[in-house]
Design a protein around this motif. Structure first.
Motif, PDB file in Angstrom:
ATOM      1  N   ILE A   1       0.824  -1.134   0.039  1.00 52.23           N
ATOM      2  CA  ILE A   1      -0.134  -0.209  -0.055  1.00 52.23           C
ATOM      3  C   ILE A   1       0.775   1.261   0.066  1.00 52.23           C
ATOM      4  CG2 ILE A   1      -1.686   1.296   1.368  1.00 52.23           C
ATOM      5  CD1 ILE A   1      -2.670  -1.542   2.431  1.00 52.23           C
ATOM      6  N   GLY A   2       0.554   2.107  -0.759  1.00 52.20           N
ATOM      7  CA  GLY A   2       1.165   3.453  -0.961  1.00 52.20           C
ATOM      8  C   GLY A   2       0.101   4.628  -1.101  1.00 52.20           C
ATOM      9  N   ASP A   3       0.532   5.858  -0.985  1.00 50.05           N
ATOM     10  CA  ASP A   3      -0.331   6.941  -1.140  1.00 50.05           C
ATOM     11  C   ASP A   3      -0.764   6.910  -2.789  1.00 50.05           C
ATOM     12  OD1 ASP A   3      -0.244   7.783   1.146  1.00 50.05           O
ATOM     13  OD2 ASP A   3       1.165   8.987   0.913  1.00 50.05           O
ATOM     14  N   THR A   4      -0.085   6.501  -3.606  1.00 45.60           N
ATOM     15  CA  THR A   4      -0.139   6.080  -5.063  1.00 45.60           C
ATOM     16  C   THR A   4      -0.004   4.966  -5.480  1.00 45.60           C
ATOM     17  OG1 THR A   4       1.779   6.909  -5.907  1.00 45.60           O
ATOM     18  CG2 THR A   4       0.027   8.708  -5.577  1.00 45.60           C
ATOM     19  N   GLU A   5      -0.426   4.596  -6.716  1.00 46.61           N
ATOM     20  CA  GLU A   5      -0.094   3.147  -7.400  1.00 46.61           C
ATOM     21  C   GLU A   5       1.594   3.197  -7.596  1.00 46.61           C
ATOM     22  OE1 GLU A   5      -1.007   0.235 -11.039  1.00 46.61           O
ATOM     23  OE2 GLU A   5      -2.408   1.777 -10.577  1.00 46.61           O
ATOM     24  N   GLU A   6       1.956   4.498  -8.116  1.00 48.52           N
ATOM     25  CA  GLU A   6       3.507   4.457  -8.238  1.00 48.52           C
ATOM     26  C   GLU A   6       4.197   4.041  -7.171  1.00 48.52           C
ATOM     27  OE1 GLU A   6       6.773   7.420 -10.082  1.00 48.52           O
ATOM     28  OE2 GLU A   6       4.762   7.953 -10.090  1.00 48.52           O
ATOM     29  N   GLU A   7       3.777   4.726  -6.018  1.00 52.89           N
ATOM     30  CA  GLU A   7       4.382   4.550  -4.729  1.00 52.89           C
ATOM     31  C   GLU A   7       4.573   2.917  -4.391  1.00 52.89           C
ATOM     32  OE1 GLU A   7       4.604   5.988  -0.226  1.00 52.89           O
ATOM     33  OE2 GLU A   7       3.067   6.649  -1.375  1.00 52.89           O
ATOM     34  N   ALA A   8       3.384   2.286  -4.355  1.00 54.40           N
ATOM     35  CA  ALA A   8       2.859   1.259  -4.085  1.00 54.40           C
ATOM     36  C   ALA A   8       4.053   0.112  -4.897  1.00 54.40           C
ATOM     37  CB  ALA A   8       1.582   0.503  -4.117  1.00 54.40           C
ATOM     38  N   ARG A   9       4.225   0.407  -6.247  1.00 50.40           N
ATOM     39  CA  ARG A   9       5.104  -0.127  -7.142  1.00 50.40           C
ATOM     40  C   ARG A   9       6.482  -0.196  -6.570  1.00 50.40           C
ATOM     41  NH1 ARG A   9       2.348  -2.871 -11.095  1.00 50.40           N
ATOM     42  NH2 ARG A   9       0.624  -1.958 -11.734  1.00 50.40           N
ATOM     43  N   GLU A  10       6.886   0.939  -6.307  1.00 49.87           N
ATOM     44  CA  GLU A  10       8.179   1.337  -5.782  1.00 49.87           C
ATOM     45  C   GLU A  10       8.505   0.438  -4.394  1.00 49.87           C
ATOM     46  OE1 GLU A  10       8.627   5.617  -5.711  1.00 49.87           O
ATOM     47  OE2 GLU A  10       8.519   5.854  -7.882  1.00 49.87           O
ATOM     48  N   LEU A  11       7.504   0.703  -3.471  1.00 54.26           N
ATOM     49  CA  LEU A  11       7.737  -0.185  -2.277  1.00 54.26           C
ATOM     50  C   LEU A  11       7.812  -1.671  -2.400  1.00 54.26           C
ATOM     51  CD1 LEU A  11       4.987   1.964  -0.215  1.00 54.26           C
ATOM     52  CD2 LEU A  11       7.615   1.784   0.089  1.00 54.26           C
TER      53      LEU A  11
END
Length: 123
Positions: free
Chosen positions: A97-107
């Motif tokens: 889970i991230g604030d955005t889909e991009e952040e979630a993919r990076e995590l």
């Protein structure tokens, strides 16, 4: 109760692999036998599950893979003469889970760099 309490005795088994005082003092399961669960998605695991399992734990990476696993396992069970509806599939998920889909993919990518295959096997 499925046993007469005054007729149940202590087992006191001591063997090579385990020792137990016994008896187990819990009621019988609703189906009358242990639940047979298979975990995994290998070909051998799928065959075993289709033949024997009442529930299958699996973790597919995409919805398409999950749907394919579901269809394949149900088809295998039917070919073996089992009612496919009697084989339950328990999907495992690992949410990132991230604030955005991009952040979630990076995590998710960062977490993937932290695991080592040999460590996961206990080598």
């Amino acid at each position: 109760m499925h046993a007469e309490a005054d007729r149940v005795h202590v087992i006191n088994h001591e063997g090579k692999h385990f020792k137990v005082r016994g008896p187990l003092n819990v009621p019988r399961s609703p189906q009358g036998h242990p639940l047979l669960v298979q975990a995994g998605s290998s070909e051998d695991g799928r065959d075993f599950a289709a033949r024997h399992a009442e529930a299958v734990f699996t973790a597919q990476q995409t919805l398409d893979e999950g749907n394919g696993f579901y269809t394949d396992l149900k088809d295998r069970a039917a070919r073996l003469g089992r009612d496919p509806e009697q084989v339950l599939i328990l999907p495992g998920i690992v949410p990132v889970i991230g604030d955005t889909e991009e952040e979630a993919r990076e995590l998710d990518a960062a977490a993937a760099t932290l695991s080592h295959l040999t460590g996961g096997r206990g080598d």
